[in-house]
Design a protein around this motif. Structure first.
Motif, PDB file in Angstrom:
ATOM      1  N   LEU A 193       0.847  -1.196   0.000  1.00 10.17           N
ATOM      2  CA  LEU A 193       0.000   0.000   0.000  1.00 10.17           C
ATOM      3  C   LEU A 193       0.881   1.244   0.000  1.00 10.17           C
ATOM      4  O   LEU A 193       1.728   1.421   0.877  1.00 10.17           O
ATOM      5  CB  LEU A 193      -0.917  -0.019   1.223  1.00 10.17           C
ATOM      6  N   TYR A 253       1.035   5.590  -0.157  1.00  5.76           N
ATOM      7  CA  TYR A 253       0.195   6.733   0.240  1.00  5.76           C
ATOM      8  C   TYR A 253       0.994   8.021   0.147  1.00  5.76           C
ATOM      9  O   TYR A 253       2.228   8.024   0.145  1.00  5.76           O
ATOM     10  CB  TYR A 253      -0.319   6.552   1.674  1.00  5.76           C
ATOM     11  N   LEU A 258      -6.275   7.416   6.271  1.00  2.31           N
ATOM     12  CA  LEU A 258      -5.456   6.215   6.073  1.00  2.31           C
ATOM     13  C   LEU A 258      -5.456   5.353   7.326  1.00  2.31           C
ATOM     14  O   LEU A 258      -5.633   4.128   7.255  1.00  2.31           O
ATOM     15  CB  LEU A 258      -4.031   6.618   5.698  1.00  2.31           C
ATOM     16  N   VAL A 309      -6.964   1.496   7.202  1.00  4.09           N
ATOM     17  CA  VAL A 309      -6.023   0.386   7.388  1.00  4.09           C
ATOM     18  C   VAL A 309      -6.322  -0.340   8.688  1.00  4.09           C
ATOM     19  O   VAL A 309      -6.329  -1.577   8.744  1.00  4.09           O
ATOM     20  CB  VAL A 309      -4.569   0.890   7.360  1.00  4.09           C
ATOM     21  N   LEU A 365       3.033  -0.685   4.345  1.00  3.75           N
ATOM     22  CA  LEU A 365       2.763   0.699   3.968  1.00  3.75           C
ATOM     23  C   LEU A 365       4.058   1.438   3.655  1.00  3.75           C
ATOM     24  O   LEU A 365       5.073   1.265   4.336  1.00  3.75           O
ATOM     25  CB  LEU A 365       2.026   1.434   5.087  1.00  3.75           C
ATOM     26  N   ARG A 366       3.984   2.289   2.626  1.00  2.00           N
ATOM     27  CA  ARG A 366       5.156   3.084   2.234  1.00  2.00           C
ATOM     28  C   ARG A 366       4.689   4.414   1.668  1.00  2.00           C
ATOM     29  O   ARG A 366       3.768   4.456   0.853  1.00  2.00           O
ATOM     30  CB  ARG A 366       5.979   2.323   1.187  1.00  2.00           C
ATOM     31  N   GLU A 367       5.323   5.497   2.106  1.00  2.00           N
ATOM     32  CA  GLU A 367       5.011   6.814   1.545  1.00  2.00           C
ATOM     33  C   GLU A 367       5.679   6.958   0.182  1.00  2.00           C
ATOM     34  O   GLU A 367       6.836   6.584  -0.004  1.00  2.00           O
ATOM     35  CB  GLU A 367       5.479   7.925   2.483  1.00  2.00           C
ATOM     36  N   CYS A 393       3.144  -1.357  -6.529  1.00  2.00           N
ATOM     37  CA  CYS A 393       2.218  -1.102  -5.419  1.00  2.00           C
ATOM     38  C   CYS A 393       0.887  -1.730  -5.809  1.00  2.00           C
ATOM     39  O   CYS A 393       0.518  -1.736  -6.987  1.00  2.00           O
ATOM     40  CB  CYS A 393       2.036   0.397  -5.234  1.00  2.00           C
TER      41      CYS A 393
END
Length: 298
Positions: free
Chosen positions: A95, A97, A107, A111, A125-127, A142
């Motif tokens: 995911l 974001y 978020l 989640v 999760l990863r920015e 992704c």
């Protein structure tokens, strides 16, 4: 031998009687007897000592018992896991974001809600930089992503519209604009605009004020944008959710009077997603959107 042979063997070993074991299995006693005989022939040894009313295990049967139990347990475990994976109850989701999905809390809510319902799905999760995230979803780096719309998406990528919000102005604490009773779009004509990744708010403010904006740097994420504002490099039109969530020395936020521009978060995903866990997440988000009461501007 097949797994059914192990099931038949275990039923007889537990019941110590072919008739009772056959009833438990739902087959005829002669069929069960023949299957056990086939098993013994395949192994080349007797598994049971047959008496008139009861049977008992031979040494070979006793040696097979624990292994047969483990084999059946593992087989059933594999079946259950395959079925759960097919239903999207286990699996893995990548995911991505953008930071503003965190500032408004959306978020975290989505989640957390998914993870509570499907604890065995691993969500990593990863920015991401917003410009890169749609492409990452399209090419499979992704699985799903949260972006700030409006934004052009690649072919094959679709979006679910989520929460809407307006914009505010981030400006330095010593800006002359703070001396005004109200800051309007027209007041910003001679200001340098630090650009966030989503520039629609900046362009709307300038259009509403009737001028072409003087564009400054576009440093990336919203924290980097506000950092340049704190250094006196210009002003920035940023999502309202930053107020109270991103605070840097020397920066204040103000309403832009009369500005009705808004942006919204979107969940983006591949149109023909086949991974059950990912499809389950998308489905849950769509259901939450359908169930949510409508909000003005949403």
């Amino acid at each position: 031998m097949e797994i059914r042979h192990f099931r038949y063997f275990l039923a007889v070993a537990r019941q110590r009687n072919f008739t009772r074991a056959a009833e438990q299995l739902g087959i005829a006693p002669p069929t069960l007897s023949r299957q056990i005989q086939d098993m013994e022939t395949s192994l080349g040894t007797r598994l049971f000592i047959r008496q008139q009313r009861e049977v008992s295990l031979t040494e070979a049967g006793a040696a097979l018992l624990s292994e047969a139990e483990a084999t059946v347990r593992q087989f059933e475990f594999a079946q259950r896991n395959a079925q759960r994976a097919g239903r999207g109850e286990i699996g893995h989701i990548e995911l991505g974001y953008v930071a503003s999905a965190l500032y408004c809390g959306l978020l975290q809510r989505q989640v957390r809600g998914f993870s509570q319902a499907f604890a065995d799905v691993n969500v990593n999760l990863r920015e991401w930089a917003m410009a890169a995230l749609p492409g990452a979803v399209a090419d499979g780096r992704c699985d799903i992503g949260y972006i700030r719309s409006p934004m052009t998406l690649p072919d094959g990528v679709e979006a679910v519209r989520l929460d809407s919000e307006g914009f505010v102005l981030a400006l330095a604490h010593d800006s002359w604009l703070l001396g005004l009773k109200a800051i309007t779009c027209e007041c910003l004509e001679n200001e340098t605009f630090i650009l966030p990744e989503q520039i629609s708010g900046t362009l709307h403010v300038a259009a509403q004020g009737g001028y072409a904006p003087r564009l400054g740097a576009q440093p990336g994420g919203l924290v980097a944008v506000v950092a340049l504002v704190s250094l006196g490099q210009g002003v920035a039109v940023v999502p309202a959710s930053m107020v109270g969530h991103v605070s840097l020395p020397g920066v204040v936020y103000r309403t832009i009077q009369g500005n009705e521009a808004s942006s919204w978060l979107s969940l983006i995903y591949r149109r023909f997603e086949k991974a059950p866990a990912v499809a389950r997440y998308i489905q849950q988000v769509k259901q939450s959107v359908a169930a949510a009461p409508s909000r003005p501007g949403a």
